[in-house]
Design a protein around this motif. Structure first.
Motif, PDB file in Angstrom:
ATOM      1  N   ALA A  43       3.401  -1.545  -6.003  1.00 57.64           N
ATOM      2  CA  ALA A  43       3.474  -1.512  -7.463  1.00 57.64           C
ATOM      3  C   ALA A  43       4.866  -1.058  -7.878  1.00 57.64           C
ATOM      4  O   ALA A  43       5.658  -0.614  -7.043  1.00 57.64           O
ATOM      5  CB  ALA A  43       2.433  -0.542  -8.033  1.00 57.64           C
ATOM      6  N   VAL A  44       5.125  -1.165  -9.163  1.00 61.38           N
ATOM      7  CA  VAL A  44       6.286  -0.494  -9.739  1.00 61.38           C
ATOM      8  C   VAL A  44       5.837   0.912 -10.139  1.00 61.38           C
ATOM      9  O   VAL A  44       4.839   1.068 -10.854  1.00 61.38           O
ATOM     10  CB  VAL A  44       6.837  -1.245 -10.956  1.00 61.38           C
ATOM     11  N   TYR A  45       6.555   1.897  -9.663  1.00 63.71           N
ATOM     12  CA  TYR A  45       6.220   3.287  -9.935  1.00 63.71           C
ATOM     13  C   TYR A  45       7.155   3.819 -11.024  1.00 63.71           C
ATOM     14  O   TYR A  45       8.380   3.682 -10.928  1.00 63.71           O
ATOM     15  CB  TYR A  45       6.351   4.128  -8.669  1.00 63.71           C
ATOM     16  N   GLY A  78      11.185   1.121  -2.234  1.00 68.56           N
ATOM     17  CA  GLY A  78      11.626   0.211  -1.190  1.00 68.56           C
ATOM     18  C   GLY A  78      10.477  -0.483  -0.514  1.00 68.56           C
ATOM     19  O   GLY A  78       9.339  -0.450  -0.983  1.00 68.56           O
ATOM     20  N   LEU A  79      10.814  -1.101   0.611  1.00 68.60           N
ATOM     21  CA  LEU A  79       9.832  -1.828   1.417  1.00 68.60           C
ATOM     22  C   LEU A  79       9.460  -0.989   2.630  1.00 68.60           C
ATOM     23  O   LEU A  79      10.341  -0.470   3.334  1.00 68.60           O
ATOM     24  CB  LEU A  79      10.435  -3.167   1.866  1.00 68.60           C
ATOM     25  N   TYR A 121       3.291   7.220 -12.637  1.00 72.11           N
ATOM     26  CA  TYR A 121       2.371   6.135 -12.930  1.00 72.11           C
ATOM     27  C   TYR A 121       2.772   4.949 -12.056  1.00 72.11           C
ATOM     28  O   TYR A 121       3.895   4.894 -11.551  1.00 72.11           O
ATOM     29  CB  TYR A 121       2.449   5.713 -14.403  1.00 72.11           C
ATOM     30  N   ARG A 122       1.871   4.012 -11.914  1.00 70.91           N
ATOM     31  CA  ARG A 122       2.218   2.771 -11.220  1.00 70.91           C
ATOM     32  C   ARG A 122       1.530   1.597 -11.907  1.00 70.91           C
ATOM     33  O   ARG A 122       0.480   1.748 -12.532  1.00 70.91           O
ATOM     34  CB  ARG A 122       1.841   2.814  -9.740  1.00 70.91           C
ATOM     35  N   GLY A 143      11.551   2.708 -13.682  1.00 70.77           N
ATOM     36  CA  GLY A 143      10.654   2.140 -12.686  1.00 70.77           C
ATOM     37  C   GLY A 143      11.355   1.861 -11.372  1.00 70.77           C
ATOM     38  O   GLY A 143      12.534   1.493 -11.351  1.00 70.77           O
ATOM     39  N   THR A 144      10.615   2.039 -10.283  1.00 70.16           N
ATOM     40  CA  THR A 144      11.143   1.735  -8.954  1.00 70.16           C
ATOM     41  C   THR A 144      10.055   0.997  -8.161  1.00 70.16           C
ATOM     42  O   THR A 144       8.889   1.393  -8.177  1.00 70.16           O
ATOM     43  CB  THR A 144      11.617   3.010  -8.230  1.00 70.16           C
ATOM     44  N   GLN A 145      10.450  -0.069  -7.493  1.00 71.55           N
ATOM     45  CA  GLN A 145       9.492  -0.910  -6.792  1.00 71.55           C
ATOM     46  C   GLN A 145       9.140  -0.308  -5.438  1.00 71.55           C
ATOM     47  O   GLN A 145      10.027   0.070  -4.664  1.00 71.55           O
ATOM     48  CB  GLN A 145      10.061  -2.318  -6.584  1.00 71.55           C
ATOM     49  N   VAL A 146       7.846  -0.233  -5.169  1.00 72.14           N
ATOM     50  CA  VAL A 146       7.346   0.142  -3.847  1.00 72.14           C
ATOM     51  C   VAL A 146       6.539  -1.035  -3.328  1.00 72.14           C
ATOM     52  O   VAL A 146       5.587  -1.483  -3.977  1.00 72.14           O
ATOM     53  CB  VAL A 146       6.473   1.407  -3.915  1.00 72.14           C
TER      54      VAL A 146
END
Length: 120
Positions: A91-93, A10-11, A37-38, A113-116
């Motif tokens: 990054a995308v984690y 998330g943001l 990983y990111r 992948g999950t967006q941070v």
């Protein structure tokens, strides 16, 4: 078949915290190690943190003291607790799972992948 599912991105504002979760399921004989990983835009994917079946952990220098990897063996789940987040953590984690399947095949399996995003 093996499934690797992440959640928790998330943001967040600089200095904030997030917790990522990753659960594996399916035809798993044993979990050898799990990690995060990111990949930031224009950069190579890097290993951020990893935890082995024996509990040994690895952290990339840039996150030491801020991130903690932990696991719940009963749930086949690994967590990444991220504190004091910085814009450069954006990054995308991706969750990685070093598994041996029930057919005794050892391989690396990946989540979607999950967006941070760390931004004010």
């Amino acid at each position: 078949q093996v499934h690797v599912v992440e959640s928790g991105g998330g943001l967040v504002q600089p200095g904030g915290s997030l917790r990522l979760s990753c659960t594996t399921s399916g035809s798993i004989f044993t979990i050898n190690a799990m990690g995060w990983y990111r990949q930031a835009p224009g950069k190579q994917r890097e290993l951020v943190a990893q935890i082995t079946s024996g509990g040994s952990t690895f952290y990339v220098d840039s996150v030491k003291g801020r991130f903690t990897i932990s696991r719940d063996n009963a749930k086949n789940t690994v967590y990444l607790h991220m504190n004091t987040l910085k814009p450069e953590d954006t990054a995308v984690y991706y969750c990685s799972a070093d598994l041996t399947t029930t057919t005794l095949r050892r391989d690396m399996f990946w989540g979607q992948g999950t967006q941070v995003t760390v931004s004010s």
